[in-house]
Structure formats: C-alpha cells, structure tokens
Write an enzyme that holds these catalytic residues in place. Structure first.
Site, PDB file in Angstrom:
ATOM      1  N   ASP A   1      33.150  47.820  16.583  1.00  0.00           N
ATOM      2  CA  ASP A   1      32.719  46.801  17.477  1.00  0.00           C
ATOM      3  C   ASP A   1      32.532  47.141  18.712  1.00  0.00           C
ATOM      4  O   ASP A   1      33.009  47.528  19.645  1.00  0.00           O
ATOM      5  CB  ASP A   1      34.004  45.947  17.455  1.00  0.00           C
TER       6      ASP A   1
ATOM      7  N   LYS B   1      26.429  44.874  27.613  1.00  0.00           N
ATOM      8  CA  LYS B   1      25.895  44.157  26.281  1.00  0.00           C
ATOM      9  C   LYS B   1      25.090  42.859  26.744  1.00  0.00           C
ATOM     10  O   LYS B   1      24.103  42.613  26.052  1.00  0.00           O
ATOM     11  CB  LYS B   1      27.166  43.748  25.540  1.00  0.00           C
TER      12      LYS B   1
ATOM     13  N   GLU C   1      28.995  39.815  14.115  1.00  0.00           N
ATOM     14  CA  GLU C   1      30.626  39.868  14.503  1.00  0.00           C
ATOM     15  C   GLU C   1      31.331  38.704  13.460  1.00  0.00           C
ATOM     16  O   GLU C   1      32.460  39.296  12.986  1.00  0.00           O
ATOM     17  CB  GLU C   1      30.895  39.709  15.896  1.00  0.00           C
TER      18      GLU C   1
ATOM     19  N   ASP D   1      34.456  32.409  17.352  1.00  0.00           N
ATOM     20  CA  ASP D   1      34.547  33.886  18.173  1.00  0.00           C
ATOM     21  C   ASP D   1      34.196  33.822  19.736  1.00  0.00           C
ATOM     22  O   ASP D   1      32.935  33.681  19.924  1.00  0.00           O
ATOM     23  CB  ASP D   1      33.457  34.789  17.263  1.00  0.00           C
TER      24      ASP D   1
END
Ligand code: AMP
Length: 634
Positions: free
Chosen positions: A25, A87, A189, A211
C-alpha cells in the site's frame, strides 16, 4: 545439522514451494507491505516492530537519503529536502498541483519532454522526480520484506487510488521498477479493501467502500454476484483527505492565536501539531495545541471535538456529495447498499463515521485496522497472482474506466470505443474505412470524455497508420482496437486488413487528470447532451456532403462523356447548391437543426440528380467486364 534439499536440474525444489509475493500500500502518508503466511495475510514490520513506514524521504547533501521515520524527524527542521505526500505529485504537472497550499518545495517544471511533464523537486542531492522519491519508499519496503521472509520476492501487487489515471499509474509502475520490484498488478485501493474484508463470502449484493486517506478520497460501489466482484462505479476527490482536516485545524489555530504570517519552519511545526491534535480528537473531547515558535512566541489553543467537527463539516459534506454521484453512476440507491467498508486512517474520525452511518443507514464495517486493510487485501491478491492459490479462492475483482475512450472520426466527431465505467481489463475493436480514393494514410486521434465533439474532449494521443494500399474510398478495412489492461493503461492499435500494415501506441498522458476534471467533464456531458446530438447530426451531414461531392467529382473526371452538356450543367448546379449549403451550415447565427435540414435537402437533391449517371456508369463497367466473353463464360 540441517538437511540440504537437492533436486534434479529443472525440477522444482519442492512441490508445494510457496512463491514469495507481497502487497504494497503506497500511501500518501504511510506505506505498508504485507504478505500471506500460513494462509493468512499479515503486515510485515521493520526491525523495531513498526508496521507503518511514513511515506517521507529526506535528501542529504552527500546524495544519500533517509526514508520513513528517520526522515519524519526532519520534516520541520529541513522541510525543503524532506519530501512528504509525494503521491500527490505522481504523474502530475506543475499546474496540476498549483492548488495545493503550504508546500515548502522548490518545484521544477518537468517540461513535456525529458521529465514527461511531471513536476520535479530541487533538493540538496539534486533534482528528484516523484517517481524516484516513491522508488526510495518502495525499495525500503522491498528490503523489509526480503529481510523478514528470507528470500527474494517473485513480485508485488501495488495499490493505487481508484481515480489514478494512466500517467499516475505508469509513474507508480516506473517507481516499482526502479525499486527492483516485479509488478504483478496495480490494484485500486477500495478493491484491495474489499478483498481484505472477504466480502466474497458475504451475501450477494451491493457494497460501498469509503476510503478517506491522508491525501485522497475514493468511493467505490461494488457489486458481488456469484462470488465475483464488479466495480459498478468509482468516484471521489484526489485532492481531499486527512491532510485537509489538518489544514483546517492549522488555520483555526493561527486565527485563534492571532498569529502573523509564519515562516516555513513554524508552519511545518504547527502543521505537525495540528495533525496530532486531530488524531487525539478522535478519542478525546478536547485537546490543547501547544507550540513554541522560532521567535519564542508561545502558542496555546484549546480545541473541542465539537468545534473540530464544525470547522471540518464542509469537508465531510464534500465526501457525501461524491458518494451521491457515484451511486447515481452505478444506478443504485441507499436501500440497495448491503454494506459499507471504511478504509484509510482518516475514517477514525468519529464525525466521518457518524456521517457515513447516517447516510447509508447502517453501521459500516470498520473492524480491520483502516491503515492496514488495503495492504492486507493487496497481499491476498499478490499471493493468488504468484500462483499460491488456495482451494475456494476463485473470486475476481474488476475495476472500471472513469471516462469513455473514443476515436476522432470525420467532421471532428467522437466515436466511443470503450464506454465509461466499462470493467477492465477490456478490449474493443471497430472497423473504419478510408474517405478519399487512393488514401494511403490514416490519422488516429485517441480521445477521452463523454462529449460528441473532439473539441470538447480530452486528447490522449495521435498516431498515423501509413502504407494503406491505394484503393477506392470506402474499400479499405481498418480495424482499430482499444485495449485497457488490468492496470488501467490504454493501448491502441490499427490494422489494415488487406495489406496487414499496422501501427500502435500505448497511451501515457503526460499530465494527470484530477477527479475534479472528470466531474466537470461528466457534468458538461449531461448539460450539453441535446445540443451535442444536434451538432453531431450536422457534422455527419457535412461529412456526407463532402463525401458525395468528392465521389461525384471523381465520377465526372472518369465518365463525363456519358452525360449530355445539359445533364452535366444540371449536376454542376446541384453540386454548387451543396457547396453553398455546406458554407451556410457553418453560420452559427442560425439554428443547428435548421442548418442541418438545408444541407440534408441539398445532399439528397444531388444524390437523386446523379442516380441516372450512376446507372449509366454501372452499365458501362458491366459491358466492359463482359466484352469479348460468350454468355457461358460469365
Ligand atoms: P492513510 O493515507 O490511510 O495512511 O491515512 C492517513 C491519514 O489518517 C492522515 O491524515 C492521518 O492524520 C489520519 N489519521 C491517522 N490516525 C488518525 C486518528 N486516530 N484520527 C484521525 N485521523 C487519523
């Protein structure tokens, strides 16, 4: 003494040898690596027993880098060289990140060439790309896995937000490659979370995955039927996450303490304090933020959970709006949803859980640590892809394309090849032909979006198919295939059937496409649907007019002698009428439908007026073919 196992060359050393694979992850705030051991997934820890690796890299003047906690310690003292939340920059251009405030970095525009348009960061160790920074994090996790598992890895499944576009996915793959990892698959994800929760064993139905991570929000609507998951729709906001809650709290603290504009270092200090306070407020009714600024000024502000809920309400509402949109796309209502899964560290905030619970009228699944659930799911998937399939593990998870993928056709129109929300991997092909006699090349323009006109769509790539043998217009058969692989990357190929000439391209757009932009493009397609359809009809008529003019011109060039002077004059007049109607059809002061009617009538008149000519040409060619042959020879 341990026994050494030996085997014949070429034979596997053990029939049940477990192939080591991991799930990673690669988070905005923290990253994790997990694997399946003895049939159950587990997160791997570092030598100090810590499972999270802060996604932070600090570059040093000697060219080396500190990664994770070591780098974390310097984020306030050396903010320029300590890269956090990288990211957000993956596959992004400078203008894409312009809206992110309080970034202490010295950005360099990647330019469209060398840097693939991706923003770069100037550090004491040189200019670094987000790919290189992410590769440092991935390499650290790979090392951790190999140390704990005692062998080399077969490969890894790496998770990405559902909304990552081609450029962002490709950047992630590049980072993995740079880190020496074999990427078995990129997995979204929410999809990974669904695997971790073993929803395949749950009752068939519709599930929502909410999420909220450090920097991104994803909502996915999944449908489970006969043990197979399908992602019905995805939505979210790639620029909304726990960091925004920190930001709100930071602003509140500076307002309450009446602070003058802060230095970069003080800002970084207070941001860390704001995050700590936010996390404490998940389990406490109030907390006091205390900090000493560089100037010696003491900051002391008490924040209650109630106040925190109030000042961040709009952020929670934003997520609810995205849920509504995703549900509309999936064509499901709240009553259809059988369960909700919470993922991401920021879903620990009670106000978030409350809002989700109230919205779906159900208590969400949150019993797996929201920080680990994605890595655990990725590990299960990696284990399967590495070939360590356990009996009963026969589910499949499918992702979808966020926007339609199409091709430009004559008249600047879009022909959709892969519609939006198609489950991936997907391949679709369509046949096209040439427009002009003797045409030997064809331009292929790949576009993305929901609109009818190319000018309203997003251009992804252009390439040319050359070497088509010269033929009459409409005779060539060119098959164009669009293929989106399991990682969401698009390849387009074009092949001419007769000659076999082929050309292809893999699309890696330089600039990312934020979900705000996706939302805007969708919104525009809804509001412009009717106008677009009229415009499409007009453009199609213009293309038809162009085609019939060319065909008539070419026929006249060859067989004018089949017509009398008077007949030639009549056809020339009809052609002039079409040309005039084409010119008038571009007059935007007139209604689109009316312009199309006028043009349509002129085209039809020319078609009718050349019917006799066409029949004579047909006769002539039949006579030519039969010349010198007896009846029994034909
Ligand atoms: P992720 O990207 O999933 O690792 O999520 C990280 C985000 O979760 C960061 O914004 C963290 O501050 C936030 N977070 C972690 N723990 C808590 C907590 N106890 N309460 C609120 N937010 C948290």
């Amino acid at each position: 003494m341990a026994l050494l196992q030996i085997s014949e060359p070429g034979m596997s050393t053990a029939p049940h040898q477990h192939r080591l694979a991991v799930g990673i992850d690669l988070g905005t705030t923290n990253s994790l690596v997990a694997t399946v051991r003895s049939g159950s997934p587990e997160v791997l820890s570092d030598e100090n027993g810590r499972s999270l690796l802060p996604s932070i890299v600090r570059y040093l003047p000697n060219g080396h880098a500190n990664i994770g906690y070591k780098a974390h310690a310097h984020r306030t003292t050396d903010p320029k060289n300590t890269i956090v939340s990288v990211k957000r920059f993956m596959g992004r251009g400078l203008k894409d990140i312009a809206h992110v405030e309080n970034l202490p970095y010295d950005f360099v525009d990647g330019g469209r060439e060398g840097g693939h348009g991706m923003v770069q960061i100037r550090t004491v160790a040189g200019v670094k790309s987000p790919v290189e920074v992410s590769a440092q994090i991935l390499a650290t996790l790979r090392q951790r896995a190999e140390d704990s598992l005692g062998d080399e890895l077969v490969g890894a499944v790496i998770t990405v937000p559902a909304y990552f576009d081609d450029a962002q996915r490709q950047a992630t793959k590049d980072a993995a490659q740079l880190a020496g990892l074999n990427v078995l698959r990129l997995l979204s994800e929410p999809t990974a979370a669904a695997i971790a929760y073993g929803l395949d064993h749950a009752k068939e139905g519709v599930y929502a995955v909410y999420d909220l991570g450090g920097g991104t929000f994803d909502i996915s609507i999944l449908k489970l039927s006969k043990g197979v998951f399908e992602v019905l729709s995805t939505g979210g906001d790639s620029a909304l996450g726990g960091d925004d809650f920190d930001q709100r709290l930071f602003c509140y603290i500076t307002e309450q303490a009446k602070l003058a504009p802060l230095s970069e270092e003080d800002t970084a200090t207070l941001m860390v304090k704001a995050r700590q306070a936010k996390e404490l407020l998940s389990t406490n009714d109030e907390t006091t933020v205390e900090a000493i600024l560089k100037s010696g000024e003491i900051v002391q502000v008490t924040v209650s959970a109630e106040t925190f809920t109030e000042i961040t309400k709009h952020l929670v509402v934003k997520t609810m709006n995205a849920i509504r949109k995703a549900m509309r796309d999936a064509n499901v209502s709240v009553e259809d949803v059988d369960g909700v899964v919470m993922v991401g560290g920021a879903t620990r905030m009670p106000q978030v859980r409350r809002a989700v619970s109230e919205f779906f009228k159900t208590i969400p699944h949150a019993n797996i640590d929201p920080d680990r659930v994605v890595a655990l799911g990725a590990a299960i998937q990696a284990n399967l892809l590495a070939g360590n399939r356990a009996p009963g593990d026969d589910w499949l998870l499918l992702d979808v394309t966020p926007l339609s993928l199409g091709i430009e056709t004559m008249g600047g129109l879009v022909e959709k090849i892969i519609p939006r929300n198609s489950t991936i991997p997907v391949a679709r092909a369509q046949e096209f032909t040439t427009f002009k006699d003797g045409q030997t090349a064809m331009a292929i323009h790949v576009v993305q979006g929901e609109r009818e006109l190319v000018s309203d769509s997003r251009s992804l790539a252009r390439f040319e198919l050359r070497g088509i043998p010269p033929m009459a217009a409409g005779a060539a058969r060119i098959r164009v295939t669009y293929q989106v692989d399991a990682d969401g990357l698009l390849s387009v190929s074009a092949r001419e059937a007769r000659s076999g000439v082929e050309a292809s391209i893999t699309v890696k757009p330089s600039y990312g496409l934020g979900d705000d932009e996706i939302a805007r493009m969708l919104q525009e397609s809804y509001t412009s649907a009717q106008g677009d359809m009229q415009m499409r009809a007009l453009r199609e008529e213009q293309v038809e007019a162009e085609r019939i003019l060319l065909a008539t011109q070419s026929a006249l060039g060859e067989d004018k002698d089949l017509l009398s002077g008077e007949e030639q004059g009549a056809i020339a007049k009809l052609m002039d009428d079409v040309r005039e109607a084409v010119a008038r059809s571009n007059d935007q002061s007139q209604d689109t439908g009316a312009r199309q009617d006028v043009l349509h009538n002129a085209v039809q008149a020319l078609a009718r007026g050349t019917e006799e000519f066409a029949a004579r040409r047909m006769d002539k060619s039949v006579r030519k073919a039969l010349a010198g042959k007896s009846l029994d020879q034909v």
